[in-house]
Scaffold this motif. Structure first.
Motif, short mmCIF file in Angstrom:
data_model
loop_
_atom_site.label_atom_id
_atom_site.label_comp_id
_atom_site.label_asym_id
_atom_site.label_seq_id
_atom_site.Cartn_x
_atom_site.Cartn_y
_atom_site.Cartn_z
N UNK A 1 0.83 -1.19 0.00
CA UNK A 1 0.00 0.00 0.00
C UNK A 1 0.87 1.25 0.00
N UNK A 2 0.41 2.32 -0.68
CA UNK A 2 1.18 3.55 -0.70
C UNK A 2 1.39 4.11 0.71
N UNK A 3 2.47 4.85 0.86
CA UNK A 3 2.78 5.47 2.15
C UNK A 3 1.64 6.36 2.63
N UNK A 4 0.87 6.92 1.69
CA UNK A 4 -0.22 7.82 2.05
C UNK A 4 -1.25 7.15 2.95
N UNK A 5 -1.41 5.83 2.82
CA UNK A 5 -2.43 5.14 3.61
C UNK A 5 -1.95 4.79 5.01
N UNK A 6 -0.65 4.99 5.28
CA UNK A 6 -0.11 4.60 6.58
C UNK A 6 0.24 5.80 7.45
N UNK A 7 -0.17 7.00 7.01
CA UNK A 7 0.14 8.20 7.75
C UNK A 7 -1.11 8.79 8.40
N UNK A 8 -0.88 9.55 9.45
CA UNK A 8 -1.95 10.32 10.06
C UNK A 8 -1.73 11.77 9.66
N UNK A 9 -2.75 12.40 9.09
CA UNK A 9 -2.60 13.74 8.55
C UNK A 9 -3.16 14.79 9.50
N UNK A 10 -2.50 15.93 9.52
CA UNK A 10 -2.92 17.02 10.40
C UNK A 10 -4.22 17.64 9.93
N UNK A 11 -4.49 17.55 8.64
CA UNK A 11 -5.73 18.13 8.10
C UNK A 11 -6.30 17.22 7.03
N UNK A 12 -7.60 17.33 6.83
CA UNK A 12 -8.25 16.56 5.78
C UNK A 12 -7.74 16.98 4.40
N UNK A 13 -7.43 18.26 4.25
CA UNK A 13 -6.96 18.75 2.96
C UNK A 13 -5.65 18.06 2.57
N UNK A 14 -4.75 17.90 3.52
CA UNK A 14 -3.48 17.24 3.25
C UNK A 14 -3.70 15.78 2.89
N UNK A 15 -4.61 15.12 3.60
CA UNK A 15 -4.90 13.71 3.32
C UNK A 15 -5.47 13.55 1.92
N UNK A 16 -6.41 14.41 1.57
CA UNK A 16 -7.03 14.32 0.24
C UNK A 16 -6.01 14.58 -0.85
N UNK A 17 -5.16 15.61 -0.65
CA UNK A 17 -4.15 15.94 -1.65
C UNK A 17 -3.19 14.77 -1.86
N UNK A 18 -2.79 14.12 -0.79
CA UNK A 18 -1.85 13.00 -0.90
C UNK A 18 -2.47 11.84 -1.65
N UNK A 19 -3.70 11.48 -1.30
CA UNK A 19 -4.35 10.35 -1.95
C UNK A 19 -4.60 10.61 -3.43
N UNK A 20 -5.11 11.80 -3.75
CA UNK A 20 -5.41 12.13 -5.14
C UNK A 20 -4.13 12.18 -5.98
N UNK A 21 -3.08 12.79 -5.43
CA UNK A 21 -1.83 12.91 -6.18
C UNK A 21 -1.21 11.55 -6.47
N UNK A 22 -1.17 10.69 -5.47
CA UNK A 22 -0.55 9.38 -5.65
C UNK A 22 -1.26 8.55 -6.71
N UNK A 23 -2.60 8.57 -6.70
CA UNK A 23 -3.32 7.76 -7.68
C UNK A 23 -3.28 8.40 -9.06
N UNK A 24 -3.34 9.72 -9.12
CA UNK A 24 -3.29 10.40 -10.41
C UNK A 24 -1.98 10.11 -11.13
N UNK A 25 -0.89 10.05 -10.39
CA UNK A 25 0.43 9.86 -10.99
C UNK A 25 0.75 8.39 -11.27
N UNK A 26 -0.24 7.51 -11.11
CA UNK A 26 -0.04 6.10 -11.47
C UNK A 26 -1.15 5.67 -12.43
N UNK A 27 -1.06 6.08 -13.70
CA UNK A 27 -2.13 5.79 -14.67
C UNK A 27 -2.27 4.29 -14.94
#
Length: 209
Positions: free
Chosen positions: A106-132
């Motif tokens: 699983x990507x590192x994004x799923x194993x972190x605790x984020x300080x804000x929802x915005x940071x969590x959303x940005x990480x998840x969207x970016x990681x999946x977008x960059x893996x077509x």
């Protein structure tokens, strides 16, 4: 456009895109982060869909570039073009089958605790977008001779299959199902995709549309 050959390409393309979206790396991170951030089911599914749109968008952009390159080369290749496309699909399929199982950690994004929802959303969207969905790209070449309508149809198929796979498995997991017994998908995904590409490649090479 309505030929049985193109219909077979479309059906196979849907299966490939859905199978790819069923991989836990495409939905389990959203479940894990959503629970850690205490998101509602609706919000988790919304973020999943947003990431899926980015994932599909980049794949379509790459497919467009591939089709434009193919259109530029087709006049000089003439009757050889369908042989080249078929051979390319077979080569990619063989590569997938030889490579076999790869790391589905699983990507590192799923194993972190984020300080804000915005940071969590940005990480998840970016990681999946960059893996077509690279396994889908050869289907754009296979359907190229059917024109831009085929490109739009295949893009719609990619969008529908990806969204369906990601939302279905995210929703089921949120509803209490565990990993849904998809270990076999993780283990054999590349072999299945490779076989599908080889079969379509053979059809493109040996069957005139």
């Amino acid at each position: 456009m309505t030929s049985p050959f193109f219909a077979s390409i479309a059906v196979t393309a849907f299966a490939v895109a859905f199978l790819h979206a069923a991989l836990p790396t495409h939905w389990l991170p959203f479940v894990l982060v959503g629970r850690a951030q205490k998101w509602s089911t609706g919000r988790t599914l919304g973020v999943t869909l947003l990431a899926g749109i980015g994932h599909v968008g980049l794949t379509i952009a790459l497919g467009l570039a591939l089709v434009l390159a193919g259109m530029a080369l087709q006049p000089s290749l003439g009757g050889l073009f369908h042989w080249i496309v078929g051979g390319l699909m077979i080569a990619v399929g063989v590569f997938y089958m030889v490579r076999g199982r790869h790391n589905h950690a699983l990507p590192e994004a799923s194993r972190r605790i984020y300080a804000s929802d915005r940071a969590a959303i940005a990480a998840l969207v970016t990681l999946l977008t960059l893996s077509p969905c690279e396994a889908f790209l050869p289907y754009y070449l296979a359907g190229m001779e059917h024109g831009w309508v085929a490109f739009l149809v295949l893009s719609a198929i990619l969008t529908a299959a990806t969204a369906a796979g990601m939302l279905i498995f995210t929703g089921l997991s949120l509803a209490g199902f565990k990993r849904l017994g998809l270990q076999w998908v993780e283990r054999y995904e590349e072999t299945i995709l490779g076989v599908a590409l080889v079969l379509v490649g053979l059809a493109v090479a040996f069957l005139k549309t």
